[in-house]
Design an enzyme around this catalytic site. Sequence first.
Site, PDB file in Angstrom:
ATOM      1  N   ASP A   9       0.880  -1.173   0.000  1.00  0.00           N
ATOM      2  CA  ASP A   9       0.000   0.000   0.000  1.00  0.00           C
ATOM      3  C   ASP A   9       0.912   1.215   0.000  1.00  0.00           C
ATOM      4  O   ASP A   9       1.510   1.551   1.023  1.00  0.00           O
ATOM      5  CB  ASP A   9      -0.894  -0.014   1.238  1.00  0.00           C
ATOM      6  N   LYS A  71       2.686  11.415  -3.354  1.00  0.00           N
ATOM      7  CA  LYS A  71       1.702  10.707  -4.173  1.00  0.00           C
ATOM      8  C   LYS A  71       0.820  11.687  -4.954  1.00  0.00           C
ATOM      9  O   LYS A  71       0.342  11.374  -6.039  1.00  0.00           O
ATOM     10  CB  LYS A  71       0.840   9.832  -3.254  1.00  0.00           C
ATOM     11  N   GLU A 162      -7.185   0.750  -4.627  1.00  0.00           N
ATOM     12  CA  GLU A 162      -7.198   0.657  -3.165  1.00  0.00           C
ATOM     13  C   GLU A 162      -8.534   0.154  -2.599  1.00  0.00           C
ATOM     14  O   GLU A 162      -8.540  -0.717  -1.719  1.00  0.00           O
ATOM     15  CB  GLU A 162      -6.835   2.019  -2.563  1.00  0.00           C
ATOM     16  N   ASP A 185     -13.174   4.816   1.618  1.00  0.00           N
ATOM     17  CA  ASP A 185     -11.741   4.874   1.909  1.00  0.00           C
ATOM     18  C   ASP A 185     -11.305   6.334   2.025  1.00  0.00           C
ATOM     19  O   ASP A 185     -11.119   7.013   1.012  1.00  0.00           O
ATOM     20  CB  ASP A 185     -10.968   4.155   0.794  1.00  0.00           C
TER      21      ASP A 185
END
Length: 596
Positions: A9, A71, A162, A185
């Site tokens: 992850d 990211k 994800e 999420d």
Amino acid sequence: MSDIILGIDLGTTNSAVGVVDSGFPILLADEDGRRITPSAVWFGKDGGSEIGRKALRRRALEPGRVVTSVKRLMGRRFGEETEFPVAMARTADGGVTVLDHTPEQVSAQILGELKRIAEWRLETAIHKAVITVPAYFNDAQRAATKRAGELAGLEVVRILNEPTAAALAYGLDKLSEKSRVAVYDFGGGTFDLSILEMQDGVFQVLATHGDTRLGGDDLDLALARRAATLGNVEFDSLDAAARVKLVEEAERVKCALSSSEEAAFRVPFYDGANSLETAVVRADFEAVAAPWIARTLRHCRQALADAALSPTDLDAVVLVGGSTRIPAVRAAVAECFNREPDVSQHPDEAVALGATIQAGVISGALRKMVLLDVTPLSLGIETFGGLMNVLIPRNTTIPCKAGEMFTNAAAGQTSMRIRVLQGEREMSRDNWELGAFEVTFESLPKGQARVGVQFRIDENGILEVLARDVVTGKDTIVQIRSAAVDVDDIAVGKMVSESVEHAFEDMAERVFTEAKLKAEELLPAVEMVLAQGLATDVERSEIEAASTAVRDALSSGAATPLKQAVQKLDLATEALAARLVEKAMEEALERRLADG
């Protein structure tokens, strides 16, 4: 041990790595016994670097040399991200660097640290990994993630969404049941809401919506500003080091307010001379967090609409990501879906656990499960008249491929420009261009050149476009990897909303354009036929009246009248067209008999 595949992850705020050991997916801890590694890298002036908690410890002293949330820059162009913890620079090709490193290179440092932890724990070299990305990462962002893995010495065997990874973790002990699950999420830097159907080991994404610029980091910054205001401190006037101290304290206070009604916000000597201390109650934090929570709920409602489901059609709502520990978030989700959310999974570890499960499936360490993701937006090409011709509709299960045959629009044409488009609007100009290329072919009469176009999306969501000249068999293959357009998720949401808002106008324009193309083809042909003198007086009168109606409708610009006028003209010429075909066949037969 060479077939070991890591599950990773790669998070905006934190990252984790796991592996299947003796048939069980486990996350691997570092030397301090911690399974979570902060996604932070410090770059020293001497060329050295430190990763994770060591990097974060340097942030208060050297905030300009610690890169976090990298990211958000993955696969992006310079200028697309306007706010970032450290200064950004533009590369010669329009990309972005921070501290002379590309986002891929920074991410590779984090991935390299996770690889080191795994190799230290397992006492063997490892070269393969499954890496997760937000469901709404576009092609360029996915490709950048894959390159980061390769820079870290890893073969990236799968890029996994994800929320899908979280669903895998959630569904591991429910493989015999059929259920529909919403995965909410809310992580440090991104938000995704996916609705998945699980049955007999098959996980299919029914719909997905999200935002790659919405996460707990935004809540930390908002709370830091609020606390500064309560303490009569002008946040924006502080230097970078002082702001970092306030944001770090805001993160601590945010976590404390998840279990307490009040917490002390305390930053001694934040600027070397002054201190800030103020009480923050949960209501203060909930007030500043409310706009961000509301944004997540809009994505939830859109995903439900895309899947044509209501909250009562769901069997569970699963919470993933550290921000879902916030009581206001849980209450908002419960109200939105009319049910208490499932919090059985560790919110910070579920995605990594799912990636590990998928890695185990690919390596053969776990029994086979099938993953089916979907395309977030429609993909197609521009056709004559500026129309969007969809080849792969939105929410199509991937991997997938689809194709269609196209012909030349004009006699003597020797090439065709293929514009690859993404979006939900009827006209090409309103969609995003992902790429364009030319396909050449022989000069032939109108409609006789044939070019087949095929779209193929692999399991990583990367698009390959093939165009084939059917006459010669020559192929042109283009892989769409780095689109120079800003396909972020705010824009994606806007695209979907605009497609609904402008549905009637868009469809009217499409109908008018298609009818106009038909009229422009039909009118010259009708004039040519009438000139041959084969029509009766009644037919000529009817055809001329119908032709006049078409020209009038063209001038008015109204879709429905033009479509009806074209259909009427087509109908008026049917008998004459049949007679012409019959006459041509008779003449051809007479020639053949004469030649014989």
